[in-house]
Design a protein around this motif. Structure first.
Motif, PDB file in Angstrom:
ATOM      1  N   HIS A 146       1.373   3.616   6.279  1.00 37.69           N
ATOM      2  CA  HIS A 146       1.511   5.318   6.383  1.00 37.69           C
ATOM      3  C   HIS A 146       1.853   5.870   5.129  1.00 37.69           C
ATOM      4  O   HIS A 146       1.152   6.888   4.908  1.00 37.69           O
ATOM      5  CB  HIS A 146       2.586   5.584   7.246  1.00 37.69           C
TER       6      HIS A 146
ATOM      7  N   HIS B  86      -1.449   5.989   3.180  1.00 41.77           N
ATOM      8  CA  HIS B  86      -2.335   7.000   3.843  1.00 41.77           C
ATOM      9  C   HIS B  86      -2.086   8.407   3.197  1.00 41.77           C
ATOM     10  O   HIS B  86      -2.828   9.084   2.616  1.00 41.77           O
ATOM     11  CB  HIS B  86      -2.682   6.895   5.187  1.00 41.77           C
ATOM     12  N   CYS B  87      -0.566   8.826   3.166  1.00 40.21           N
ATOM     13  CA  CYS B  87      -0.170  10.045   2.968  1.00 40.21           C
ATOM     14  C   CYS B  87      -0.379  10.271   1.419  1.00 40.21           C
ATOM     15  O   CYS B  87      -0.644  11.307   0.888  1.00 40.21           O
ATOM     16  CB  CYS B  87       1.275  10.069   3.352  1.00 40.21           C
TER      17      CYS B  87
ATOM     18  N   SER C 121      -2.485   9.692  -0.526  1.00 37.00           N
ATOM     19  CA  SER C 121      -3.871   9.908  -0.971  1.00 37.00           C
ATOM     20  C   SER C 121      -4.145  11.338  -0.883  1.00 37.00           C
ATOM     21  O   SER C 121      -4.941  11.971  -1.397  1.00 37.00           O
ATOM     22  CB  SER C 121      -4.794   9.105  -0.193  1.00 37.00           C
TER      23      SER C 121
END
Length: 615
Positions: free
Chosen positions: A80, A83-84, A86
């Motif tokens: 997670h 993902h964040c 990026s």
């Protein structure tokens, strides 16, 4: 203010306004969003990503070129977080591994990412200033009461104080999002000074126990005088209604303090921590009270121990007594963790009942059993929780040993010490002691090490014998261990490092008399093993324990016929030690044999037992 009866939908309704606040108050400046839980960090960050993508601003909060971003994403271990990041958004909570937390802190401080979503612990622990702070909700889930409660005002102030820190920014903005009914309260709090109130009544029994054990309080008048000089007394006179008093007249205050002390003394008496004489009003500590004060334990822990400890204690009963301690009352059981606990319960030796899977003490039992079995934990939050639980185990078990020693329970003391050894080494005390040397999670270490044991011509369970042979012939030991651990040479090196760290202690016990009373002089000599600089006690070899632990030992003297404990002393030493233990004369008779035990508080399989005849 945000309406909504239920917590999770109300938190979800704050995400769009949170995004709007960042756009309005910190379009190019760092923004810090505080939420109440690890789950909320993830949900909030993902919602902010969705809003940014919907506005066609997917990369607006990223301040890195592609190469630097790729390097940061490659080093992030949490999916997670990766993902964040990026999208220029970081998440930070105690469930992340240390490397991920350090990465997020560095990227935010260096302005590589613009938004950081974190739990409130970040406000206290790490210096991460921002231009905008959003406090997204002022409640958190309190596991013991099983409901959502408000943050302490000091936490809210600390979070707000991250905005516009001197030396980083000329001004700052704080946005506090609250439940609708609390809006006027927080407005008043923000614009009018609030006094700091005392929390002493919540912990008065434990504070009073410490004062009695230290000798500061010896009677009820002493206790009233001690309480009269406290901050609580001052606030009681200035704000009586906050503490449930109708007025601050001296008779009302005196009556309130007397009732408060009576309740605290009653709780301590029920726990067996103090003795109180109503006629003389004298207060004296018991051994349990002194143990609670010395080990920084709640009186409730000693009360629960008195209900569970007994002369003959099985390993399971010892573990249950440990997990019932009040120090585990605050172990977090988060939303839906009862399902994870149910899965973990299938893998442990003694699963708790299904109806207790949301209880913090049941979770403590699961975490400690998983540690003893070296089982993988389901999520990173559990790794942090297990470390927290393990850090309390040593002082709780030391206290339990002292309580059992006072009662003369030799078997119970030995069982509790063996449990402590197992927790330090992450191995079951009733399994092979060779687990100390096993670098991985072996169900049965003796099977993995059997070729090496056979080659060195020592028995399967004799850890001291194996250590002696391995030290005498290290080359052959390395070759045989290489055959046992076929995966990597690192396993062999880890095993040999353990061999070099294991202590060998020579013991000599001499019966004598001191002042006409029977006594036993014990001489200890370190034959092998490392020492600290200056000759002090070395740190124990404990690769699975969450913190550095100094090596310690217990000397126990028991009666061979009755299995009753006669004397106990906890020691630590470097090269050598000479100590004397006084024995109760009524239980020591000429011609009777005594048993002397040297028990480690860190190592399995290195305990020693001797029989000494009394002349």
């Amino acid at each position: 203010g945000y309406a909504g009866r239920f917590y999770c939908p109300r938190m979800a309704s704050m995400n769009r306004p949170c995004y709007a606040a960042i756009r309005a108050h910190a379009p190019e400046a760092p923004a810090l969003v505080f939420v109440s839980s690890r789950r909320q960090t993830r949900l909030t960050a993902l919602d902010l990503v969705s809003h940014a993508v919907a506005d066609d601003r997917a990369r607006a909060w990223t301040r890195m070129d592609e190469a630097e971003l790729e390097e940061a994403l490659a080093s992030a271990r949490d999916a997670h977080l990766r993902h964040c990041l990026s999208f220029g958004i970081g998440i930070h909570h105690a469930g992340l591994v240390l490397e991920d937390r350090n990465l997020v802190e560095r990227l935010f401080v260096e302005l590589k990412i613009q938004v950081l979503v974190a739990t409130s612990t970040l406000a206290w622990g790490v210096n991460t200033p921002a231009h905008l702070v959003v406090v997204k909700g002022t409640e958190f889930f309190d596991a013991p009461s099983r409901r959502y409660v408000d943050y302490p005002m000091t936490d809210v102030l600390q979070m707000m104080g991250r905005a516009g820190r001197p030396g980083f920014d000329a001004r700052g903005v704080a946005v506090v999002m609250v439940e609708e009914s609390k809006k006027s309260y927080y407005k008043k709090f923000l614009y009018e000074p609030f006094p700091v109130e005392s929390s002493l009544p919540l912990v008065l029994p434990d504070q009073l126990c410490a004062e009695v054990a230290a000798g500061t309080v010896r009677s009820l008048p002493d206790a009233l005088n001690w309480l009269g000089w406290s901050f609580y007394q001052r606030r009681l006179e200035h704000n009586p209604s906050f503490y449930g008093l109708p007025d601050a007249r001296p008779p009302s205050v005196a009556r309130h303090l007397s009732n408060l002390l009576a309740a605290a003394l009653g709780a301590l008496q029920d726990a067996g921590c103090v003795r109180f004489d109503p006629e003389t009003q004298a207060v004296a500590p018991t051994l349990a009270g002194r143990v609670a004060a010395r080990c920084y334990l709640s009186h409730q822990t000693l009360l629960r121990a008195s209900q569970r400890l007994k002369p003959s204690l099985s390993l399971r009963e010892a573990l249950e007594a440990l997990c019932a301690a009040a120090e585990f009352d605050q172990l977090p059981v988060r939303h839906n963790e009862d399902k994870l606990n149910a899965e973990l319960a299938k893998a442990v030796r003694w699963p708790p009942p299904p109806q207790a899977l949301d209880d913090p003490h049941a979770k403590a039992s699961l975490l400690l059993q998983a540690h003893l079995s070296r089982l993988p934990l389901p999520i990173s939050d559990y790794v942090t929780d297990a470390q927290t639980a393990l850090e309390s185990c040593a002082r709780v078990l030391v206290a339990f040993v002292d309580v059992c020693a006072d009662a003369g329970w030799l078997d119970a003391c030995c069982t509790l010490v063996s449990l402590l050894q197992g927790l330090v080494q992450a191995a079951w005390p009733d399994a092979s002691a060779l687990a100390t040397l096993a670098p991985g999670a072996f169900e049965e270490p003796r099977n993995a090490l059997r070729p090496a044991l056979s080659g060195l011509r020592c028995s399967v369970d004799a850890l001291p014998e194996f250590l002696e042979r391995a030290v005498q012939d290290p080359g052959r030991a390395k070759a045989l261990l290489q055959a046992a651990f076929k995966k990597t040479p690192q396993d062999v090196e880890a095993c040999l490092a353990a061999v070099r760290r294991m202590p060998a202690i020579g013991v000599e016990a001499i019966p004598e008399k001191t002042g006409g009373e029977p006594a036993l002089t014990v001489r200890l000599q370190r034959i092998r093993g490392p020492l600290k600089k200056g000759g002090g006690a070395p740190s124990a070899y404990a690769p699975f324990f969450p913190k550095i632990k100094d090596e310690g030992w217990w000397i126990l003297v028991g009666c061979a016929e009755t299995c009753r404990l006669l004397a106990l002393k906890r020691i630590s030493f470097g090269k050598s030690l000479r100590t004397t233990l006084k024995l109760p004369p009524q239980q020591v008779h000429p011609g009777k044999a005594l048993r002397v035990y040297l028990l480690s508080d860190s190592y399995l399989g290195l305990d020693q037992e001797y029989e000494v005849a009394v002349a």
